[in-house]
Design a protein around this motif. Structure first.
Motif, PDB file in Angstrom:
ATOM      1  N   ILE A 113      18.574  33.404 -13.085  1.00 46.40           N
ATOM      2  CA  ILE A 113      20.008  33.397 -13.161  1.00 46.40           C
ATOM      3  C   ILE A 113      20.739  31.954 -13.422  1.00 46.40           C
ATOM      4  N   GLY A 114      22.004  32.025 -13.844  1.00 50.55           N
ATOM      5  CA  GLY A 114      22.569  30.791 -14.115  1.00 50.55           C
ATOM      6  C   GLY A 114      23.907  31.079 -15.169  1.00 50.55           C
ATOM      7  N   LEU A 148      17.404  43.480  -5.855  1.00 48.15           N
ATOM      8  CA  LEU A 148      16.334  43.811  -6.470  1.00 48.15           C
ATOM      9  C   LEU A 148      14.909  42.624  -6.254  1.00 48.15           C
ATOM     10  N   SER A 149      15.295  41.389  -6.305  1.00 47.82           N
ATOM     11  CA  SER A 149      14.437  40.252  -6.500  1.00 47.82           C
ATOM     12  C   SER A 149      13.807  40.088  -5.276  1.00 47.82           C
ATOM     13  N   HIS A 150      12.519  39.602  -5.413  1.00 45.65           N
ATOM     14  CA  HIS A 150      11.902  38.863  -4.364  1.00 45.65           C
ATOM     15  C   HIS A 150      11.877  37.511  -4.321  1.00 45.65           C
ATOM     16  N   HIS A 151      11.890  36.739  -5.681  1.00 42.50           N
ATOM     17  CA  HIS A 151      11.876  35.411  -5.952  1.00 42.50           C
ATOM     18  C   HIS A 151      13.148  35.080  -7.002  1.00 42.50           C
ATOM     19  N   VAL A 152      13.746  34.100  -6.703  1.00 43.64           N
ATOM     20  CA  VAL A 152      15.009  33.708  -7.726  1.00 43.64           C
ATOM     21  C   VAL A 152      14.986  32.420  -8.226  1.00 43.64           C
ATOM     22  N   VAL A 153      15.169  32.280  -9.330  1.00 41.66           N
ATOM     23  CA  VAL A 153      15.433  31.020 -10.002  1.00 41.66           C
ATOM     24  C   VAL A 153      16.529  30.593 -10.645  1.00 41.66           C
ATOM     25  N   VAL A 154      17.291  29.514 -10.312  1.00 40.12           N
ATOM     26  CA  VAL A 154      18.502  29.350 -10.894  1.00 40.12           C
ATOM     27  C   VAL A 154      18.399  28.222 -11.794  1.00 40.12           C
ATOM     28  N   PHE A 155      18.905  28.576 -13.251  1.00 39.20           N
ATOM     29  CA  PHE A 155      19.157  27.503 -14.165  1.00 39.20           C
ATOM     30  C   PHE A 155      20.423  26.930 -14.411  1.00 39.20           C
ATOM     31  N   ASP A 156      20.525  25.509 -14.688  1.00 34.46           N
ATOM     32  CA  ASP A 156      21.741  24.920 -15.064  1.00 34.46           C
ATOM     33  C   ASP A 156      21.537  23.878 -15.928  1.00 34.46           C
ATOM     34  N   ARG A 157      21.992  23.902 -17.118  1.00 39.42           N
ATOM     35  CA  ARG A 157      21.980  22.838 -18.248  1.00 39.42           C
ATOM     36  C   ARG A 157      20.642  22.916 -18.654  1.00 39.42           C
ATOM     37  N   VAL A 179      16.400  38.180 -16.394  1.00 40.06           N
ATOM     38  CA  VAL A 179      17.579  37.420 -16.627  1.00 40.06           C
ATOM     39  C   VAL A 179      18.805  38.723 -16.475  1.00 40.06           C
ATOM     40  N   GLU A 180      19.632  38.243 -15.626  1.00 43.71           N
ATOM     41  CA  GLU A 180      20.854  39.121 -15.455  1.00 43.71           C
ATOM     42  C   GLU A 180      21.956  38.362 -14.642  1.00 43.71           C
ATOM     43  N   HIS A 181      23.030  38.962 -14.891  1.00 37.35           N
ATOM     44  CA  HIS A 181      24.343  38.288 -14.322  1.00 37.35           C
ATOM     45  C   HIS A 181      24.936  39.251 -13.507  1.00 37.35           C
ATOM     46  N   ASN A 182      24.378  40.356 -13.202  1.00 34.13           N
ATOM     47  CA  ASN A 182      24.893  41.314 -12.142  1.00 34.13           C
ATOM     48  C   ASN A 182      24.275  40.859 -10.623  1.00 34.13           C
ATOM     49  N   MET A 183      25.041  40.049  -9.830  1.00 37.69           N
ATOM     50  CA  MET A 183      24.313  39.473  -8.741  1.00 37.69           C
ATOM     51  C   MET A 183      24.013  40.384  -7.968  1.00 37.69           C
ATOM     52  N   PRO A 217      24.030  24.962  -1.927  1.00 36.58           N
ATOM     53  CA  PRO A 217      24.951  24.238  -2.501  1.00 36.58           C
ATOM     54  C   PRO A 217      24.912  23.925  -3.913  1.00 36.58           C
ATOM     55  N   ARG A 218      23.980  23.634  -4.299  1.00 34.27           N
ATOM     56  CA  ARG A 218      23.666  23.318  -6.042  1.00 34.27           C
ATOM     57  C   ARG A 218      23.828  24.634  -6.800  1.00 34.27           C
ATOM     58  N   VAL A 219      23.767  25.675  -6.060  1.00 41.22           N
ATOM     59  CA  VAL A 219      24.026  27.096  -6.795  1.00 41.22           C
ATOM     60  C   VAL A 219      25.436  27.321  -6.861  1.00 41.22           C
TER      61      VAL A 219
END
Length: 246
Positions: A38-39, A212-221, A202-206, A237-239
């Protein structure tokens, strides 16, 4: 925590002009789990997908899967390694029927071989079974262009399954889809994961991501800024800063 059998990148970088869409991304997605990426918009998620699946070649860095280096391999080689994917905008053949779309997804060398080859009956049976699985078997003779967008998403997922991938990468499977079909897609992902398939979504529906997810990775820039279980990531807090500027 790393996973030697999982899909992983190290220092993956891709620039367009002077803009780094993916910026030295090092991340591992866990085999056998439902992983989410996500991101915010423009954070590099789809470019990352495209680098991993061979749609574009990264400028630097590596892509590995089950310990095998797949960096820069063409899409058909990635698929043979056991990775299937969908796209942010559905890729179906609108003038072909639903069943014909499924048969094309087998990706034989020539369409004529597909239609008259010895495995035609086997492929048709497999395709029909998968259409039953995703719930659109009653539409097999309908041209794909006449399906709703959500039905096209289900068709695309069924087409991915024709290749029997171990790992399935879905780019915004819930985008533009009504709530009832979002629920159906979520159920399918859970069922397929329970049967042993790994997902990277990859999904925007939080709401969907967090349930659904077991593991989440957050991208930024263009790079990962946080990862972990959904309940942990949503409070990071970074998210919050990346999404809300707080």
């Amino acid at each position: 925590m790393s996973d030697p059998d999982g899909l992983a990148t190290e220092g993956l970088t891709k620039s367009f002009g002077g803009v780094r869409a993916v910026d030295g991304a090092t991340v591992t997605f866990h085999q056998g789990r439902i992983n989410a990426l996500i991101g915010p918009n423009g954070s590099g998620k789809t470019t990352f997908f495209n680098c991993v699946t061979g749609m574009i070649r990264p400028d630097s860095g590596t892509v590995t899967y089950r310990g095998r280096d797949l960096t820069g391999r063409p899409p058909h080689r990635i698929a043979r390694a056991g990775i299937g994917r969908s796209f942010q905008l559905c890729r179906v053949f609108p003038r072909m029927t639903v069943l014909e779309n499924m048969l094309v997804a087998v990706r034989r060398t020539r369409l004529r071989e597909l239609l008259v080859g010895a495995r035609q009956a086997e492929d048709i049976a497999k395709a029909r079974g998968l259409l039953v699985r995703v719930g659109i078997d009653h539409l097999e003779n309908v041209e794909a262009g006449n399906l709703s967008y959500g039905q096209q998403k289900l068709l695309e997922l069924a087409g991915v399954l024709m290749g029997d991938p171990e790992t399935i990468m879905l780019d915004e499977p819930a985008g533009g889809v009504n709530p009832a079909l979002i629920g159906r897609i979520g159920t399918l992902i859970r069922e397929l994961n329970a049967e042993g398939r790994t997902f990277l979504v990859v999904e925007h529906n939080m709401d969907l991501v967090m349930s659904l997810s077991h593991h989440v990775v957050v991208f930024d820039r263009g790079r990962p800024i946080a990862e972990g279980p959904p309940a942990v990531v949503r409070e990071d807090p970074r998210v919050l800063e990346a999404y809300l500027g707080v």
